[in-house]
Write an enzyme that holds these catalytic residues in place. Structure first.
Site, PDB file in Angstrom:
ATOM      1  N   PHE A 111       1.396 -17.575  21.589  1.00  0.00           N
ATOM      2  CA  PHE A 111       2.570 -17.457  22.449  1.00  0.00           C
ATOM      3  C   PHE A 111       3.584 -18.557  22.173  1.00  0.00           C
ATOM      4  O   PHE A 111       4.774 -18.397  22.420  1.00  0.00           O
ATOM      5  CB  PHE A 111       2.130 -17.428  23.919  1.00  0.00           C
ATOM      6  CG  PHE A 111       2.402 -18.668  24.708  1.00  0.00           C
ATOM      7  CD1 PHE A 111       3.588 -18.792  25.429  1.00  0.00           C
ATOM      8  CD2 PHE A 111       1.502 -19.713  24.752  1.00  0.00           C
ATOM      9  CE1 PHE A 111       3.848 -19.933  26.169  1.00  0.00           C
ATOM     10  CE2 PHE A 111       1.755 -20.847  25.489  1.00  0.00           C
ATOM     11  CZ  PHE A 111       2.935 -20.968  26.199  1.00  0.00           C
ATOM     12  N   LYS A 112       3.136 -19.683  21.613  1.00  0.00           N
ATOM     13  CA  LYS A 112       4.069 -20.776  21.342  1.00  0.00           C
ATOM     14  C   LYS A 112       5.158 -20.360  20.348  1.00  0.00           C
ATOM     15  O   LYS A 112       6.219 -20.972  20.297  1.00  0.00           O
ATOM     16  CB  LYS A 112       3.315 -22.003  20.868  1.00  0.00           C
ATOM     17  CG  LYS A 112       2.464 -22.580  21.994  1.00  0.00           C
ATOM     18  CD  LYS A 112       1.927 -23.956  21.731  1.00  0.00           C
ATOM     19  CE  LYS A 112       1.266 -24.535  22.978  1.00  0.00           C
ATOM     20  NZ  LYS A 112       0.151 -23.708  23.498  1.00  0.00           N
ATOM     21  N   ASP A 113       4.914 -19.304  19.594  1.00  0.00           N
ATOM     22  CA  ASP A 113       5.935 -18.796  18.672  1.00  0.00           C
ATOM     23  C   ASP A 113       7.220 -18.395  19.392  1.00  0.00           C
ATOM     24  O   ASP A 113       8.311 -18.538  18.841  1.00  0.00           O
ATOM     25  CB  ASP A 113       5.423 -17.546  17.940  1.00  0.00           C
ATOM     26  CG  ASP A 113       4.389 -17.882  16.881  1.00  0.00           C
ATOM     27  OD1 ASP A 113       4.430 -18.987  16.315  1.00  0.00           O
ATOM     28  OD2 ASP A 113       3.529 -17.012  16.606  1.00  0.00           O
ATOM     29  N   LEU A 116       8.920 -21.644  19.765  1.00  0.00           N
ATOM     30  CA  LEU A 116       9.054 -22.460  18.549  1.00  0.00           C
ATOM     31  C   LEU A 116       9.778 -21.729  17.412  1.00  0.00           C
ATOM     32  O   LEU A 116      10.042 -22.325  16.379  1.00  0.00           O
ATOM     33  CB  LEU A 116       7.685 -22.978  18.098  1.00  0.00           C
ATOM     34  CG  LEU A 116       7.260 -24.235  18.881  1.00  0.00           C
ATOM     35  CD1 LEU A 116       5.792 -24.560  18.623  1.00  0.00           C
ATOM     36  CD2 LEU A 116       8.131 -25.434  18.531  1.00  0.00           C
TER      37      LEU A 116
END
Ligand SMILES: *Cc1c(COP(=O)(O)O)cnc(C)c1O
Length: 491
Positions: A111-113, A116
């Protein structure tokens, strides 16, 4: 420049959103916030008729007031144009009577995509305003490093150096990082553990010699961690997106309240949901879902935040956190922007590892936030059960959110799924009663029972060449950063 952001700990220090994105954290240790957040009320009907990217621009525009609409459109297009494997970017899928919001279709399957991919674009635009360049320094225990590398790859005026603890990241995490392409990326294994690497990176930001080298090339040393508003703001979008999908699928009528269950570590993800709520998202409850490091569950039940407890390594490592940094922003808004109060709590946390909030404030928080935690054993059980009953495979983090959602009474309920099961193949396979030799073997076995194929970024790991072979001593980190500045920004 519109200087609307200020520190959670000091009302005096006001800066623009571009500056806040470049600085990350305030020099007084506080986090940047915009006190007038709830003056913005988004139009839900507009949101229901727009695409993900249009909604991203619509929402970002409110919070990043010194970016032009053109700049934001370009940033959003570069971030989401062709990097996500799902047309919807963050699709909702019904599992039982819970709506699972899949946040893991980005380039690194986490999910950090979502944030980021966008933060580097916002940073690049902000750097054009200040006529600087930026070198990102990141210590990683595994996941953030890859998402950051991928997001910053070949982004104008930026470079990134990632340090991971040698021999202490998983086989897949290792391959994800050392195969990273790009002319502005470097990856080093370091001889030490994550905390050693993290402490050294913090030192490097304050190192006068290194700062001098950076200054000579008009380079700013900065981080990309989850307290940066440039990471927080993109996450607000998918809370509205989930709502839009429920309306457009006829599950709810426009204006009806829904609840969200969020697997939580640093409190960034669920805080973004709260920001959405302040901006007009109809929310009944947020469920803060934790693993055995349940410092937040205890806080939300008692009003006492106490990090003095053993750190437990779990099968949901991205939630193994004892200091949830972004909670500071919730305290700020819930206390009606009382910077002195927030500073008091954070000073107590620093000095004693603990703080306690007044009962009235706790009651106000509890009116919107519920909570719970799930052990490793229970996490495996829920993965096994969801597969057996519903043929859906959840990763350990998503399973924790799902378990809390499943047991809660509120409906409709959206549960956030934060990683692809393929990223944690071995534990997932174990949970569904199968054994494997190693992580790559587990990935292939999982593909035989999973509804979706192995994501491209993970499937190619076995064949991509290793591009970053250096393993260095902790004490050599500084000279390597200095060399990197010379190499990347020598023009
Ligand atoms: C980072 C992460 C979380 C926790 O999110 P926070 O914003 O830190 O609360 C949960 N699941 C996964 C897979 C993550 O990578």
């Amino acid at each position: 420049m519109q200087n609307v952001y200020e520190s959670t700990r000091n009302k005096g220090n006001k800066i623009s959103s571009k500056q806040a994105i470049l600085e990350g954290i305030s020099s007084d240790g506080g986090l940047y916030v915009w006190p007038e957040l709830s003056s913005v009320q988004l139009d839900l009907e507009t949101i229901c008729h727009q695409s993900y990217k249009e909604n991203a621009v619509y929402i970002l525009k409110q919070l990043l007031s010194d970016f032009t609409e053109e700049e934001l459109k370009m940033c959003v297009e570069n971030a989401y144009g062709n990097t996500f494997a799902s047309q919807a970017i963050t699709p909702v899928r019904k599992v039982g009577d819970v709506y699972v919001l899949e946040l893991f279709h980005g380039p690194t399957s986490a999910f950090k995509d979502v944030a980021l991919t966008l933060l580097p674009q916002l940073m690049s635009v902000a750097l054009q305003t200040t006529k600087e360049k930026a070198l990102i320094l990141t210590a990683t225990s595994g996941d953030t490093g890859k998402a950051a590398l991928s997001g910053f790859q070949d982004v104008k005026d930026t470079g990134i150096v990632v340090f991971y603890p040698d021999q202490k990241v998983s086989q897949i995490q290792y391959r994800q990082m050392v195969t990273q392409r790009g002319n502005n990326v470097k990856v080093f294994g370091v001889k030490g553990n994550f905390d050693d690497a993290q402490s050294k990176v913090k030192e490097l930001f304050l190192d006068e010699e290194l700062k001098a080298v950076a200054k000579k090339h008009a380079v700013r040393l900065t981080s990309a961690n989850s307290i940066n508003i440039g990471r927080l703001v993109p996450q607000i979008v998918y809370y509205f997106e989930a709502y839009k999908q429920l309306v457009n699928q006829g599950v709810i009528e426009l204006g009806k309240k829904v609840s969200y269950s969020v697997p939580t570590g640093n409190f960034g993800d669920v805080l973004a949901g709260y920001y959405g709520y302040l901006m007009g998202l109809p929310v009944e409850k947020f469920y803060v879902a934790s693993n055995e490091n349940h410092v937040l569950t205890d806080f939300l039940r008692t009003g006492v935040y106490d990090r003095n407890r053993p750190f437990i390594q779990t099968i949901s490592p991205s939630m193994d956190i004892l200091i949830s940094s972004n909670l500071e922003r919730l305290l700020y808004y819930m206390s009606d922007c009382d910077a002195a109060f927030v500073k008091g709590c954070m000073d107590d946390l620093k000095n004693t590892g603990r703080y306690e909030i007044p009962k009235a404030l706790l009651a106000k928080i509890q009116a919107l936030f519920d909570c719970g935690y799930v052990s490793d054993t229970e996490t495996k059980e829920i993965i096994g059960q969801t597969y057996a009953d519903k043929q859906v495979i959840l990763d350990p983090h998503s399973a924790i959110g799902y378990d809390i959602a499943d047991k809660a009474s509120q409906r409709p309920m959206v549960s956030l799924a934060t990683a692809s099961p393929y990223k944690f193949s071995q534990d997932v396979l174990d949970a569904i009663g199968k054994t494997s030799q190693d992580e790559l073997d587990a990935m292939h076995q999982l593909e035989k029972v999973c509804q979706n194929p192995i994501p491209k970024g993970l499937a190619e790991l076995e064949t991509l060449p290793v591009l970053h072979k250096d393993v260095i001593a902790i004490d050599a980190m500084k000279e390597n950063v200095a060399h990197t500045i010379e190499e990347f920004f020598n023009d």
